[in-house]
Design a protein around this motif. Structure first.
Motif: not given
Length: 131
Positions: A6-8, A64-67, A111-113, A126-129
């Protein structure tokens, strides 16, 4: 917390018009497994005094996708009301909320946060990772 399957996700909001965290903004988390799948609303939270949502729900396996849906209108209306109280001469300015909500959609892998900050002001965002 992410696992190998899973991702978080985490987020926070900075109101760049005042250089401070945006407190009390409702945030809803939705996920889907595949581009054609329907969105599943997983739940939500609201930003704390530091502008952070620390209790967003976990993502289901296969996501696979998050909103992230940020309901920013109540936050800005409160700011406008507070400003009008401080400066009665501006009561009839007619200012509205240009962006009543902000929806951020992004792809994830297991496996990614993903920390996705929102930099917000009354007429832009604005947004960013983040990390």
């Amino acid at each position: 917390m992410s696992t190998s399957t899973t991702a978080s996700v985490s987020t926070h909001i900075l109101d760049t018009s005042v250089g401070r965290p945006a407190e009390g903004v409702p945030v809803q988390l939705a996920a889907r497994a595949g581009r054609q799948a329907d969105w599943e609303v997983l739940g939500g939270s609201a930003t704390d005094a530091d502008g952070r949502c620390k209790d967003l729900p976990a993502l289901p396996e296969g996501t696979t996708h998050v909103r992230l849906d940020f309901a920013v209108e109540p936050y800005f209306l409160k700011k406008q009301a507070d400003a009008q109280q401080d400066a009665p001469a501006n009561r009839d300015s007619g200012a509205g909320v240009f962006f009543p909500e902000v929806a951020i959609t992004f792809a994830v892998v297991p496996g990614e946060h993903y920390h996705v900050p929102l930099l917000l002001n009354p007429f832009g965002y604005s947004v960013y990772r983040g990390s």
